[in-house]
Design a protein around this motif. Structure first.
Motif, PDB file in Angstrom:
ATOM      1  N   THR A  44      52.894  42.236  58.020  1.00 51.19           N
ATOM      2  CA  THR A  44      51.694  41.396  58.045  1.00 51.19           C
ATOM      3  C   THR A  44      50.672  41.885  57.031  1.00 51.19           C
ATOM      4  OG1 THR A  44      50.718  42.740  59.817  1.00 51.19           O
ATOM      5  CG2 THR A  44      51.941  40.761  60.480  1.00 51.19           C
ATOM      6  N   GLU A  45      50.796  43.126  56.580  1.00 49.02           N
ATOM      7  CA  GLU A  45      49.824  43.706  55.647  1.00 49.02           C
ATOM      8  C   GLU A  45      50.192  43.352  54.207  1.00 49.02           C
ATOM      9  OE1 GLU A  45      48.912  47.831  56.159  1.00 49.02           O
ATOM     10  OE2 GLU A  45      48.878  47.699  58.354  1.00 49.02           O
ATOM     11  N   THR A  46      49.159  42.994  53.432  1.00 49.99           N
ATOM     12  CA  THR A  46      49.397  42.640  52.039  1.00 49.99           C
ATOM     13  C   THR A  46      48.120  42.840  51.236  1.00 49.99           C
ATOM     14  OG1 THR A  46      50.330  40.913  50.601  1.00 49.99           O
ATOM     15  CG2 THR A  46      48.819  40.179  52.330  1.00 49.99           C
ATOM     16  N   TRP A  47      48.233  42.707  49.939  1.00 45.80           N
ATOM     17  CA  TRP A  47      47.083  42.808  49.032  1.00 45.80           C
ATOM     18  C   TRP A  47      46.947  41.495  48.279  1.00 45.80           C
ATOM     19  CZ3 TRP A  47      43.713  46.850  48.932  1.00 45.80           C
ATOM     20  CH2 TRP A  47      44.089  47.959  49.701  1.00 45.80           C
ATOM     21  N   ALA A  48      45.706  41.047  48.134  1.00 44.96           N
ATOM     22  CA  ALA A  48      45.461  39.716  47.578  1.00 44.96           C
ATOM     23  C   ALA A  48      44.435  39.750  46.459  1.00 44.96           C
ATOM     24  CB  ALA A  48      44.979  38.774  48.681  1.00 44.96           C
ATOM     25  N   ASP A  49      44.549  38.788  45.573  1.00 42.75           N
ATOM     26  CA  ASP A  49      43.528  38.528  44.566  1.00 42.75           C
ATOM     27  C   ASP A  49      42.371  37.815  45.256  1.00 42.75           C
ATOM     28  OD1 ASP A  49      42.983  38.162  41.447  1.00 42.75           O
ATOM     29  OD2 ASP A  49      42.457  36.286  42.456  1.00 42.75           O
ATOM     30  N   ARG A  50      41.191  38.388  45.221  1.00 47.09           N
ATOM     31  CA  ARG A  50      40.056  37.848  45.978  1.00 47.09           C
ATOM     32  C   ARG A  50      39.675  36.441  45.521  1.00 47.09           C
ATOM     33  NH1 ARG A  50      37.552  41.642  49.178  1.00 47.09           N
ATOM     34  NH2 ARG A  50      37.858  43.853  48.641  1.00 47.09           N
ATOM     35  N   ALA A  51      39.782  36.160  44.246  1.00 44.69           N
ATOM     36  CA  ALA A  51      39.328  34.874  43.719  1.00 44.69           C
ATOM     37  C   ALA A  51      40.271  33.732  44.082  1.00 44.69           C
ATOM     38  CB  ALA A  51      39.162  34.961  42.202  1.00 44.69           C
ATOM     39  N   THR A  52      41.574  34.006  44.080  1.00 48.20           N
ATOM     40  CA  THR A  52      42.547  32.919  44.263  1.00 48.20           C
ATOM     41  C   THR A  52      43.312  32.982  45.578  1.00 48.20           C
ATOM     42  OG1 THR A  52      44.318  34.176  43.204  1.00 48.20           O
ATOM     43  CG2 THR A  52      42.897  32.852  41.767  1.00 48.20           C
ATOM     44  N   GLY A  53      43.322  34.151  46.228  1.00 48.42           N
ATOM     45  CA  GLY A  53      44.100  34.304  47.452  1.00 48.42           C
ATOM     46  C   GLY A  53      45.560  34.644  47.214  1.00 48.42           C
ATOM     47  N   THR A  54      45.981  34.726  45.974  1.00 46.06           N
ATOM     48  CA  THR A  54      47.364  35.098  45.668  1.00 46.06           C
ATOM     49  C   THR A  54      47.663  36.485  46.219  1.00 46.06           C
ATOM     50  OG1 THR A  54      47.467  33.756  43.665  1.00 46.06           O
ATOM     51  CG2 THR A  54      48.979  35.618  43.792  1.00 46.06           C
ATOM     52  N   VAL A  55      48.805  36.628  46.904  1.00 43.42           N
ATOM     53  CA  VAL A  55      49.172  37.935  47.450  1.00 43.42           C
ATOM     54  C   VAL A  55      50.291  38.545  46.608  1.00 43.42           C
ATOM     55  CG1 VAL A  55      48.461  37.341  49.786  1.00 43.42           C
ATOM     56  CG2 VAL A  55      50.838  36.956  49.102  1.00 43.42           C
ATOM     57  N   PHE A  56      50.347  39.878  46.669  1.00 45.02           N
ATOM     58  CA  PHE A  56      51.292  40.638  45.871  1.00 45.02           C
ATOM     59  C   PHE A  56      52.215  41.448  46.779  1.00 45.02           C
ATOM     60  CE2 PHE A  56      47.160  40.483  43.612  1.00 45.02           C
ATOM     61  CZ  PHE A  56      47.515  39.638  42.567  1.00 45.02           C
ATOM     62  N   PRO A  57      53.451  41.743  46.325  1.00 45.09           N
ATOM     63  CA  PRO A  57      54.350  42.539  47.146  1.00 45.09           C
ATOM     64  C   PRO A  57      54.004  44.014  47.210  1.00 45.09           C
ATOM     65  CG  PRO A  57      55.395  41.968  45.076  1.00 45.09           C
ATOM     66  CD  PRO A  57      54.109  41.207  45.131  1.00 45.09           C
ATOM     67  N   SER A  58      53.169  44.470  46.299  1.00 53.06           N
ATOM     68  CA  SER A  58      52.687  45.851  46.349  1.00 53.06           C
ATOM     69  C   SER A  58      51.249  45.877  45.870  1.00 53.06           C
ATOM     70  CB  SER A  58      53.552  46.781  45.483  1.00 53.06           C
ATOM     71  OG  SER A  58      53.409  46.453  44.114  1.00 53.06           O
ATOM     72  N   ALA A  59      50.530  46.902  46.259  1.00 51.87           N
ATOM     73  CA  ALA A  59      49.129  47.005  45.865  1.00 51.87           C
ATOM     74  C   ALA A  59      49.022  47.205  44.353  1.00 51.87           C
ATOM     75  CB  ALA A  59      48.457  48.166  46.589  1.00 51.87           C
ATOM     76  N   PRO A  60      48.036  46.587  43.719  1.00 55.39           N
ATOM     77  CA  PRO A  60      47.833  46.824  42.287  1.00 55.39           C
ATOM     78  C   PRO A  60      47.686  48.317  42.008  1.00 55.39           C
ATOM     79  CG  PRO A  60      46.404  45.063  43.084  1.00 55.39           C
ATOM     80  CD  PRO A  60      47.024  45.679  44.291  1.00 55.39           C
ATOM     81  N   GLY A  61      48.368  48.777  40.970  1.00 55.56           N
ATOM     82  CA  GLY A  61      48.292  50.180  40.609  1.00 55.56           C
ATOM     83  C   GLY A  61      49.453  51.008  41.094  1.00 55.56           C
ATOM     84  N   VAL A  62      50.220  50.506  42.069  1.00 62.08           N
ATOM     85  CA  VAL A  62      51.350  51.286  42.594  1.00 62.08           C
ATOM     86  C   VAL A  62      52.514  51.265  41.603  1.00 62.08           C
ATOM     87  CG1 VAL A  62      53.069  51.460  44.432  1.00 62.08           C
ATOM     88  CG2 VAL A  62      50.684  50.933  44.998  1.00 62.08           C
ATOM     89  N   ILE A  63      52.903  50.078  41.160  1.00 60.34           N
ATOM     90  CA  ILE A  63      53.986  49.938  40.183  1.00 60.34           C
ATOM     91  C   ILE A  63      53.411  49.637  38.802  1.00 60.34           C
ATOM     92  CG2 ILE A  63      56.020  48.592  39.518  1.00 60.34           C
ATOM     93  CD1 ILE A  63      56.536  48.129  42.509  1.00 60.34           C
ATOM     94  N   ALA A  64      52.441  48.749  38.771  1.00 58.87           N
ATOM     95  CA  ALA A  64      51.779  48.358  37.521  1.00 58.87           C
ATOM     96  C   ALA A  64      50.431  47.772  37.893  1.00 58.87           C
ATOM     97  CB  ALA A  64      52.627  47.357  36.747  1.00 58.87           C
ATOM     98  N   GLY A  65      49.663  47.394  36.885  1.00 57.79           N
ATOM     99  CA  GLY A  65      48.339  46.855  37.146  1.00 57.79           C
ATOM    100  C   GLY A  65      47.325  47.946  37.451  1.00 57.79           C
ATOM    101  N   ILE A  66      46.091  47.522  37.645  1.00 57.81           N
ATOM    102  CA  ILE A  66      44.991  48.444  37.957  1.00 57.81           C
ATOM    103  C   ILE A  66      44.274  47.926  39.182  1.00 57.81           C
ATOM    104  CG2 ILE A  66      42.823  49.454  37.134  1.00 57.81           C
ATOM    105  CD1 ILE A  66      43.876  49.076  34.268  1.00 57.81           C
ATOM    106  N   TYR A  67      44.121  48.771  40.181  1.00 56.61           N
ATOM    107  CA  TYR A  67      43.413  48.362  41.385  1.00 56.61           C
ATOM    108  C   TYR A  67      41.916  48.277  41.104  1.00 56.61           C
ATOM    109  CZ  TYR A  67      41.255  48.480  45.967  1.00 56.61           C
ATOM    110  OH  TYR A  67      40.481  48.200  47.060  1.00 56.61           O
ATOM    111  N   ASP A  68      41.353  47.113  41.400  1.00 58.85           N
ATOM    112  CA  ASP A  68      39.916  46.875  41.245  1.00 58.85           C
ATOM    113  C   ASP A  68      39.401  46.341  42.576  1.00 58.85           C
ATOM    114  OD1 ASP A  68      37.368  46.014  40.700  1.00 58.85           O
ATOM    115  OD2 ASP A  68      37.912  44.718  39.011  1.00 58.85           O
ATOM    116  N   PRO A  69      38.630  47.120  43.323  1.00 58.12           N
ATOM    117  CA  PRO A  69      38.172  46.660  44.642  1.00 58.12           C
ATOM    118  C   PRO A  69      37.336  45.392  44.585  1.00 58.12           C
ATOM    119  CG  PRO A  69      37.054  48.692  43.982  1.00 58.12           C
ATOM    120  CD  PRO A  69      38.160  48.478  43.018  1.00 58.12           C
ATOM    121  N   ALA A  70      36.755  45.101  43.433  1.00 62.46           N
ATOM    122  CA  ALA A  70      35.992  43.858  43.308  1.00 62.46           C
ATOM    123  C   ALA A  70      36.920  42.652  43.152  1.00 62.46           C
ATOM    124  CB  ALA A  70      35.051  43.942  42.107  1.00 62.46           C
ATOM    125  N   ALA A  71      38.129  42.894  42.650  1.00 58.01           N
ATOM    126  CA  ALA A  71      39.077  41.796  42.398  1.00 58.01           C
ATOM    127  C   ALA A  71      40.193  41.721  43.429  1.00 58.01           C
ATOM    128  CB  ALA A  71      39.678  41.952  41.012  1.00 58.01           C
TER     129      ALA A  71
END
Length: 348
Positions: A168-195
């Motif tokens: 049930t736990e997931t990480w989402a893009d705040r602006a669009t609601g798109t969810v990801f299979p892993s938190a940003p920054g774990v495999i790629a990307g940069i975690y931004d708490p504002a985004a």
């Protein structure tokens, strides 16, 4: 009396007297499966075990994105080939499934769907399928467009859809609601708490997303048969801040309840109890490895032998000996429990 005509499987004491806790009675198929039926698998990590057994059966497991012939099996697996019926990687949540189906049917690309790592680029919605990433963001988009077109075709071809609910736990893009299979920054990307924000989906959320996802597929494939199951693999970690055992209990309880809510009234949706077989109290954790998280080969064999025994003619899976602990003499219980009176209706 309302309990007098119930079968032995309906009474704890009757199941307890059986050496395997009447495991064979756990699953009663709603519909037949026959050789050659086209099956597609989706879900979290445990669904990979299910897919491997299905491929050995007389069912036809769809593969929308086969590996290039020159790829050795280990390389193909590392690049996400052959794990599921499409190269979509692990689908942990019902919202992920809904997104995939919506995007596939529309062949839609999401602007937030590309993550960078150093000078390489990853598909944020399946970041693990290209371990080394791709050279440009445009290349990621081209790969994803091809992926969605293949998944769209597969959705219309399958006779049976098997979905393993995982989290049930997931990480989402705040602006669009798109969810990801892993938190940003774990495999790629940069975690931004504002985004980016953490989401722990409620029963209503999970039910709405799964119901919508299945309705979309049935809209193009009205004769589809669906099998739901819940992964017995516990959460590796929780972002709630709670004890992981408490968080896992919440997550699996919600998923199990949603699976029942959708399957119980619908003759074309069945629930298969892999979760109960692995985690059930009668089996005393014997199907877990020492980490108490990953499932043993015996556990997977037990799950799949139960499934195929209920669908004869597809494959023979040897059922392992299940060592349910021998009953000990019951100690006196100092609580008042009217429910124990129901034992009087159990058949010997």
């Amino acid at each position: 009396m309302p309990y007098s005509d119930l079968p032995k499987r309906s009474f704890w004491s009757s199941c307890r007297r059986d050496a395997a806790f009447r495991m064979a009675d756990l699953y009663e198929p709603k519909f037949d499966l026959s050789p050659g039926m086209k099956v597609a698998t989706f879900g979290s990590c445990f669904a990979q075990h299910i897919g491997r057994y299905m491929r050995r059966s007389t069912l036809t497991v769809l593969d929308a994105e086969p590996a290039p012939p020159q790829f050795p099996p280990a390389v193909a697996e590392a690049y996400g080939y052959g794990l599921f019926s499409g190269r979509y990687g692990n689908i942990y949540t019902t919202r992920q499934l809904r997104q995939l189906i919506e995007d596939a049917l529309a062949v839609r690309l999401r602007p937030e769907g590309v993550w960078a790592k150093a000078d390489r680029f990853h598909d944020a919605l399946r970041p693990n399928v290209e371990p080394k990433g791709l050279t440009t963001a445009d290349e990621v988009r081209l790969h994803r467009t091809d992926h969605l077109r293949r998944v769209k075709a597969m959705l219309g071809q399958m006779d049976v859809m098997i979905f393993t609910l995982g989290l049930t736990e997931t990480w989402a893009d705040r602006a669009t609601g798109t969810v990801f299979p892993s938190a940003p920054g774990v495999i790629a990307g940069i975690y931004d708490p504002a985004a980016h924000g953490f989401v722990n989906m409620s029963f209503a959320d999970v039910l709405e997303d799964l119901d919508a996802a299945l309705a979309l597929v049935r809209g193009i494939n009205p004769n589809l048969r669906i099998i739901l199951t819940v992964s017995p693999v516990p959460l590796a970690a929780t972002a709630t801040g709670d004890h992981v055992l408490r968080a896992n209990t919440y997550s699996k309880s919600v998923l199990r309840a949603v699976a029942e809510e959708l399957s119980a009234p619908d003759p074309a949706i069945a629930y298969f109890p892999s979760y109960e077989i692995i985690t059930g109290l009668p089996f005393a954790g014997q199907f877990y490895n020492a980490d108490l998280r990953t499932v043993t080969a015996q556990g997977v064999d037990t799950v799949m032998s139960t499934f195929f025994a209920a669908h004869p003619g597809l494959m023979e899976v040897q059922a392992p000996d299940v060592a349910v602990p021998t009953p000990a003499e019951a100690e006196a219980d100092d609580v008042v429990c009217e429910e124990i009176l129901l034992d009087a209706f159990a058949k010997p």
